[in-house]
Design an enzyme around this catalytic site. Structure first.
Site, PDB file in Angstrom:
ATOM      1  CG  PHE A 176     -33.108 -19.148 -16.299  1.00 58.29           C
ATOM      2  CD1 PHE A 176     -34.302 -19.198 -15.573  1.00 58.29           C
ATOM      3  CD2 PHE A 176     -32.969 -18.147 -17.243  1.00 58.29           C
ATOM      4  CE1 PHE A 176     -35.303 -18.257 -15.781  1.00 58.29           C
ATOM      5  CE2 PHE A 176     -33.966 -17.209 -17.457  1.00 58.29           C
ATOM      6  CZ  PHE A 176     -35.141 -17.264 -16.725  1.00 58.29           C
ATOM      7  CE  LYS A 204     -23.280 -23.185 -20.290  1.00 56.96           C
ATOM      8  NZ  LYS A 204     -23.718 -22.699 -18.969  1.00 56.96           N
ATOM      9  CD  GLU A 255     -24.585 -19.093 -16.317  1.00 55.59           C
ATOM     10  OE1 GLU A 255     -24.973 -20.047 -17.017  1.00 55.59           O
ATOM     11  OE2 GLU A 255     -24.417 -17.944 -16.777  1.00 55.59           O
ATOM     12  CB  SER A 292     -31.525 -15.122 -25.133  1.00 55.42           C
ATOM     13  OG  SER A 292     -30.115 -15.130 -25.095  1.00 55.42           O
ATOM     14  CB  CYS A 332     -39.395 -20.600 -24.974  1.00 60.58           C
ATOM     15  SG  CYS A 332     -39.807 -22.336 -25.057  1.00 60.58           S
ATOM     16  CD  GLU A 347     -37.769 -14.227 -24.897  1.00 57.01           C
ATOM     17  OE1 GLU A 347     -36.552 -14.059 -25.099  1.00 57.01           O
ATOM     18  OE2 GLU A 347     -38.310 -15.343 -24.836  1.00 57.01           O
TER      19      GLU A 347
HETATM   20  P1  NAD Z   1     -29.292 -17.312 -22.236  1.00 58.62           P
HETATM   21  O1  NAD Z   1     -29.189 -17.164 -23.712  1.00 58.62           O
HETATM   22  O2  NAD Z   1     -28.846 -16.193 -21.377  1.00 58.62           O
HETATM   23  O3  NAD Z   1     -28.437 -18.589 -21.757  1.00 58.62           O
HETATM   24  C1  NAD Z   1     -28.578 -19.850 -22.383  1.00 58.62           C
HETATM   25  C2  NAD Z   1     -27.268 -20.610 -22.244  1.00 58.62           C
HETATM   26  O4  NAD Z   1     -26.241 -19.881 -22.919  1.00 58.62           O
HETATM   27  C3  NAD Z   1     -26.814 -20.768 -20.794  1.00 58.62           C
HETATM   28  O5  NAD Z   1     -26.293 -22.056 -20.608  1.00 58.62           O
HETATM   29  C4  NAD Z   1     -25.761 -19.682 -20.630  1.00 58.62           C
HETATM   30  O6  NAD Z   1     -24.766 -20.025 -19.693  1.00 58.62           O
HETATM   31  C5  NAD Z   1     -25.174 -19.569 -22.027  1.00 58.62           C
HETATM   32  N1  NAD Z   1     -24.700 -18.212 -22.336  1.00 58.62           N
HETATM   33  C6  NAD Z   1     -25.166 -17.046 -21.811  1.00 58.62           C
HETATM   34  N2  NAD Z   1     -24.493 -16.003 -22.339  1.00 58.62           N
HETATM   35  C7  NAD Z   1     -23.595 -16.513 -23.203  1.00 58.62           C
HETATM   36  C8  NAD Z   1     -22.606 -15.932 -24.066  1.00 58.62           C
HETATM   37  N3  NAD Z   1     -22.417 -14.615 -24.130  1.00 58.62           N
HETATM   38  N4  NAD Z   1     -21.871 -16.758 -24.835  1.00 58.62           N
HETATM   39  C9  NAD Z   1     -22.049 -18.084 -24.792  1.00 58.62           C
HETATM   40  N5  NAD Z   1     -22.968 -18.687 -23.988  1.00 58.62           N
HETATM   41  C10 NAD Z   1     -23.733 -17.926 -23.215  1.00 58.62           C
HETATM   42  O7  NAD Z   1     -30.805 -17.725 -21.926  1.00 58.62           O
HETATM   43  P2  NAD Z   1     -31.494 -17.880 -20.493  1.00 58.62           P
HETATM   44  O8  NAD Z   1     -31.693 -16.532 -19.912  1.00 58.62           O
HETATM   45  O9  NAD Z   1     -30.809 -18.920 -19.696  1.00 58.62           O
HETATM   46  O10 NAD Z   1     -32.909 -18.495 -20.932  1.00 58.62           O
HETATM   47  C11 NAD Z   1     -33.997 -17.710 -21.339  1.00 58.62           C
HETATM   48  C12 NAD Z   1     -34.065 -17.605 -22.843  1.00 58.62           C
HETATM   49  O11 NAD Z   1     -34.147 -18.910 -23.420  1.00 58.62           O
HETATM   50  C13 NAD Z   1     -35.311 -16.885 -23.323  1.00 58.62           C
HETATM   51  O12 NAD Z   1     -34.944 -16.050 -24.399  1.00 58.62           O
HETATM   52  C14 NAD Z   1     -36.221 -17.997 -23.784  1.00 58.62           C
HETATM   53  O13 NAD Z   1     -37.179 -17.648 -24.767  1.00 58.62           O
HETATM   54  C15 NAD Z   1     -35.226 -18.955 -24.349  1.00 58.62           C
HETATM   55  N6  NAD Z   1     -35.777 -20.294 -24.416  1.00 58.62           N
HETATM   56  C16 NAD Z   1     -36.114 -20.759 -25.648  1.00 58.62           C
HETATM   57  C17 NAD Z   1     -36.671 -22.012 -25.767  1.00 58.62           C
HETATM   58  C18 NAD Z   1     -37.071 -22.542 -27.110  1.00 58.62           C
HETATM   59  O14 NAD Z   1     -37.429 -23.680 -27.187  1.00 58.62           O
HETATM   60  N7  NAD Z   1     -37.018 -21.768 -28.170  1.00 58.62           N
HETATM   61  C19 NAD Z   1     -36.873 -22.803 -24.630  1.00 58.62           C
HETATM   62  C20 NAD Z   1     -36.494 -22.306 -23.378  1.00 58.62           C
HETATM   63  C21 NAD Z   1     -35.943 -21.031 -23.285  1.00 58.62           C
END
Ligand code: NAD
Length: 512
Positions: free
Chosen positions: A165, A189, A192, A242, A297, A397
């Site tokens: 997000f 994808k 959401e 994450s 991040c 985090e």
């Molecule tokens: P998230 O892991 O909750 O979601 C990421 C994606 O995975 C979304 O599209 C979501 O719909 C999907 N998802 C969520 N739960 C899932 C599940 N159980 N099974 C399969 N898919 C699932 O992350 P977020 O809250 O959207 O974003 C924040 C996180 O992203 C933080 O941890 C941040 O550090 C990380 N991030 C990392 C980088 C990097 O370059 N390393 C960059 C941006 C964000």
């Protein structure tokens, strides 16, 4: 093209919020699963749209459209492909403000920050415009007598991108310009929570002349992710999110035979040595700790003060933090809201826990009075001092505007702390001692390092990615690693027994 939030790709609804659509095969496709989620403006708490959650069957439809588009796109000449990339760039330059406004309305980050995100994504588009050069292979004449060898790189096919997000435009743009320019077809994808930026970019691709099916957007949750991870026609997965989900995506995707790059979470340290310019360090700690409300991040969440500078540094940071304006990102504030009510409560809960465990709350953002709607998801800048490595504010985090100060006596202790942390995304050292900075970049187990630069996000022609629990897989995003990820190498060994003739053509040679 209609252009503002929720004017595009929606199904009209009488008396309710608009319902967004998927984007499959170059056109809007209403959701058919019966499942959907709310899209919320985090600055007001208001539900502004509903987003459909695709079913496993809809994943098949999107992948089928991408697969059907692949042969034609792969065989489109590099010149023709890159012309479309250039048009996309021009359109994005002209309309960047519209995309920034959409990001602010769904993510909450302040408009200038949203514009910065678009600009960093645009850099990858510009990098991908150089794809003819990037795809050039090598050639060896007469490797054996009369035998020549050359290498080429070819696209994979249908590639999946799953994004978080916190960067609704930039993170997808880390991947899709390169994937598309290299001849792949893409199913994205998006998160959401922030679905509209992806739809806006899909329309921009259409306007740039991208053939139908080369870029599709499928909204949803785990059902879509699992559908992409297991579909036999999806060749690769680029994931950002994450750490637990990144690990799952990597393990599931590779078990299903796919190439996977899965970028995870972070806990980024800023090490300040005693000789550093403390005003510069305080300014940068503010920028990197509280920019985008800490939902980056590459945010700095742990500041490691070395030697006797901590009291002075903490008071300089506190003075600056108290002057920040938290509020609606459309009102020229410094910092916007968090993404959801749950995130607001989680972040406040961490500050409560830190206080209970013995940290000093120097600046408290839990009861901030925002310049915005009282129903928004606001937490103000929060500064914690005397944080220990066993406290949850340090081990987890937080992903919010909480900067923890840890005090150590020596450079060695600081590096040991950074290296003991399970994450390894970004880090920074602040010093005027070149020798110390050089040691740091050599010794620290982190993928992206800043020297007097707090958010060391690499330019598009380098690659972005962390170490340890911040990245699963061995390929970072964009730069030449990105080009390699989205292509496969071939080596051709050739012997011609007869010379060949191309006939007579006096025209000036042109690419076609
Ligand atoms: P998230 O892991 O909750 O979601 C990421 C994606 O995975 C979304 O599209 C979501 O719909 C999907 N998802 C969520 N739960 C899932 C599940 N159980 N099974 C399969 N898919 C699932 O992350 P977020 O809250 O959207 O974003 C924040 C996180 O992203 C933080 O941890 C941040 O550090 C990380 N991030 C990392 C980088 C990097 O370059 N390393 C960059 C941006 C964000």
């Amino acid at each position: 093209m209609s252009s503002t939030l929720h004017e595009t790709a929606t199904v009209p609804v009488d008396g309710g919020v608009p319902e967004l659509t998927h984007w499959i095969g170059g056109r809007t496709t209403p959701g058919g699963s019966g499942r959907s989620g709310d899209v919320t403006d985090p600055a007001t708490g208001e539900v502004t749209a509903r987003v459909p959650f695709a079913s496993a069957e809809e994943v098949f439809d999107a992948v089928a459209a991408a697969k059907a588009a692949f042969p034609g796109w792969r065989d489109t000449s590099l010149s023709a492909r890159t012309q479309i990339l250039f048009r996309f760039r021009e359109l994005l330059n002209a309309r960047a403000g519209e995309l920034a406004a959409i990001i602010t309305a769904e993510h909450g980050k302040v408009l200038s920050d949203a514009a910065g995100e678009v600009a960093r994504g645009q850099e990858v588009v510009e990098f991908a415009c150089g794809m003819p050069h990037l795809l050039k292979g090598g050639a060896t004449e007469n490797a054996s007598t009369g035998v020549d060898v050359h290498s080429v790189r070819q696209p994979l096919g249908v590639v999946g991108i799953i994004s978080p997000f916190n960067f609704p435009a930039m993170v997808p743009m880390w991947f899709f310009p390169i994937a598309i320019a290299a001849g792949n077809t893409v199913v994205l994808k998006p998160s959401e929570k922030v679905p509209s930026a992806a739809l806006w970019m899909a329309e921009l691709w259409r306007e740039a002349g991208l053939p139908e099916g080369v870029f599709s957007v499928l909204h949803g949750d785990k059902v879509v992710v699992d559908g992409l991870l297991t579909h036999p026609d999806v060749r690769s997965i680029s994931f950002v999110g994450s750490t637990p989900i990144a690990r799952y995506v990597y393990e599931t995707g590779t078990a299903n035979g796919k190439r996977v790059q899965a970028l995870g979470g972070a806990k980024n340290h800023m090490v300040v040595l005693p000789d550093a310019d403390l005003d510069l360090a305080a300014d940068q700690a503010i920028n990197a700790g509280f920019g985008s409300a800490g939902e980056r991040c590459m945010s700095i969440s742990a500041l490691v003060a070395v030697g006797g500078i901590a009291d002075t540094l903490v008071s300089k940071i506190a003075e600056r933090a108290r002057a920040l304006r938290t509020g609606d990102g459309r009102r020229s504030c410094d910092m916007g809201p968090l993404i959801t009510r749950a995130a607001q409560e989680r972040v406040s809960g961490y500050v409560d826990a830190g206080e209970r465990e013995g940290a000093t709350v120097v600046v408290d953002g839990r009861d901030v009075t925002p310049d915005g709607d009282g129903s928004g998801f606001f937490v103000g800048p929060t500064l914690l001092d005397h944080v220990g490595t066993d406290m949850s504010v340090y081990t987890d985090e937080i992903f919010g505007p909480v900067l923890s100060v840890l005090r150590v006596d020596s450079y060695d202790e600081a590096v040991a702390m950074v290296n003991a942390n399970p994450y390894g995304n970004g880090t920074a050292i602040f010093t005027n001692d070149g020798g110390a900075a050089r040691r740091f970049q050599n010794e620290v187990e982190v993928g992206m390092i800043g020297v007097n630069v707090p958010v060391p996000v690499p330019m598009a022609y380098y690659s972005f990615g962390g170490w340890k629990n911040s990245l699963f897989g061995d390929t970072h995003a964009h730069g030449t690693e990105g080009v390699h990820f989205f292509t496969r190498g071939k080596v051709v060994t050739t012997r011609w027994l007869d010379p060949s003739h191309a006939g007579v053509d006096l025209g000036f040679p042109q690419s076609s």
